[in-house]
Design an enzyme around this catalytic site. Structure first.
Site, short mmCIF file in Angstrom:
data_model
loop_
_atom_site.label_atom_id
_atom_site.label_comp_id
_atom_site.label_asym_id
_atom_site.label_seq_id
_atom_site.Cartn_x
_atom_site.Cartn_y
_atom_site.Cartn_z
N ASP A 55 2.69 23.68 0.38
CA ASP A 55 2.98 22.83 -1.53
C ASP A 55 4.35 22.36 -1.16
O ASP A 55 5.57 22.35 -0.66
CB ASP A 55 3.78 24.42 -2.00
N SER A 99 0.63 -0.93 0.10
CA SER A 99 0.38 0.28 0.03
C SER A 99 1.20 1.23 -0.12
O SER A 99 1.60 1.68 -1.24
CB SER A 99 -1.14 -0.24 0.87
N HIS A 144 -7.52 -5.76 -0.47
CA HIS A 144 -6.28 -4.58 -0.53
C HIS A 144 -4.95 -5.75 0.95
O HIS A 144 -4.00 -5.88 0.49
CB HIS A 144 -6.73 -3.51 0.54
#
Length: 420
Positions: free
Chosen positions: A346, A142, A399
């Protein structure tokens, strides 16, 4: 510092290493990372190749030997395994409301060093500490797969081979793109769930309506809201938790119409981020490859009105992080301002497409066809950008296939060795 111990089936050695908080400033503050070396009994002195395991998350500690990690026994036949508690988790220097700076700006500045790029650089220091100049194998599950692709971008010289399960990240999707695809997968998971347990639709609607007017309290003291109840859908992509949700809903109500203590206790364990606050704090940041998130999951949710708590039919949410988590979860409430700063940050790039296109490291990846957490099409798009990758697309597993069945890692090994 290392300490060894034995338990049935495993010989374990604990390793601690001090690493820079900011790898760009090696002389600055340091943190400690912890990793557990695991080897099969009788092979303690064997010259085995190292296999570094990178856990999913972000913000989850590595599995403990003897727990639900079916792949580990299979791996120990061929490897000396290293289970890394990624920075901020488990026995590594913790990052949570109890340890982070009280000042939100300082806490956010600290947490900017807790993404895959820092985890990979920690791993490289561990590799040199434990294996010297020898490259090692990496198995990423994952988010651990996201880290493995970052590893290929930053330090491919440290890798002899890479295995990825349910964790090929997108190299092109923005956070908004990611969550639009995610909400479609969550809707599909809801369809599968309510088709399996059709009687649960009425129970879930009843719980949500009840919570609109009733003051039901979780063991931590906070009120349980309908929207927080919806977050139980996080487990719908997991083969075991998918069915556990049904058993939880079976015992939701007392005869007098109140929610039972059994239900409230289990809901609290499922929806609280007390044990993994980093998951909530940096989850969206881990999807930012040279951009900011600006609470992408919350913004794109407006495009999917079917997830409103009183919508018909009722739908659970999935792997999405929302600002109101930091208003309703006591483990997150003190970190709300910090979370807002991280959402507005950012973030630098995590992946280098040119280096990935030039890699010679063998990569083998399992892609789960109906994976609720990682989009199949985006994963396959990334696979086309990594030369020589061998990809196994399967609908047999959810998953958590790697931890559920040793055959998953066995299949990846066979692919890697050219046996299939």
């Amino acid at each position: 510092m290392s300490i060894s111990f034995r338990r049935p089936g495993f010989v374990c050695t604990d390793h601690f290493l001090d690493v820079p908080l900011d790898h760009a400033d090696p002389a600055g503050p340091s943190i400690r990372v912890y990793a557990r070396e695991v080897v099969a009994p009788g092979k303690e002195d064997a010259d085995l190749p190292w296999l570094l395991y990178l856990q999913g998350g972000p913000g989850n500690r590595a599995p403990r030997p003897g727990g639900p990690a079916a792949w580990l026994g299979r791996a120990l036949r061929d490897y000396r395994v290293l289970l890394l508690d990624q920075r901020g988790t488990g026995r590594s220097t913790p990052a949570n409301r109890q340890t982070l700076p009280a000042d939100p700006a300082r806490a956010a500045a600290y947490l900017r060093h807790f993404r895959a790029d820092s985890i990979v650089r920690d791993a490289e220091l561990l590799r040199r500490h434990l294996a010297g100049d020898r490259p090692w194998s990496v198995l990423g599950q994952s988010f651990g797969g996201f880290c493995a692709v970052t590893y290929l971008s930053i330090a491919p010289e440290g890798l002899s081979e890479v295995f990825i399960t349910g964790g090929l990240p997108s190299l092109t999707a923005t956070p908004d793109d990611w969550y639009r695809a995610s909400y479609r997968r969550i809707l599909a998971a809801n369809e599968r769930y309510f088709a399996r347990y059709p009687g649960d639709q009425a129970i879930a609607r009843r719980v949500a309506a009840h919570l609109d007017g009733a003051d039901e309290r979780l063991p931590g003291g906070e009120r349980l809201t309908a929207r927080r109840f919806q977050t139980l859908g996080l487990g719908l992509g997991h083969s075991v938790r998918f069915h556990d949700l049904h058993y939880l809903l079976e015992e939701a109500f007392l005869p007098d119409g109140r929610l039972s203590d059994t239900f409230l206790r289990e809901v609290d364990a499922a929806v609280s981020f007390a044990a993994q606050p980093l998951y909530a704090l940096v989850h969206e940041a881990c999807l930012c490859d040279g951009t900011r998130s600006d609470w992408a999951a919350e913004r794109t949710l407006a495009e999917f009105p079917g997830f409103a708590p009183r919508a018909e039919p009722f739908r659970f949410l999935g792997e999405t992080i929302h600002p109101w988590f930091f208003e309703e979860d006591p483990a997150l409430v003190p970190l709300r301002a910090c979370a807002d700063l991280l959402a507005a940050h950012d973030w630098p790039a995590l992946y280098d497409a040119d280096r990935l296109a030039a890699t010679t490291v063998p990569v083998t990846a399992a892609v789960y066809h109906d994976d609720m957490y990682v989009d199949r099409d985006l994963s396959l798009e990334t696979a086309r950008m990594i030369p020589g990758i061998r990809t196994w697309v399967t609908s047999e597993y959810a998953h958590n296939g790697l931890s559920a069945d040793a055959k998953v890692f066995d299949h990846l090994l066979a692919l890697r060795r050219g046996d299939i």
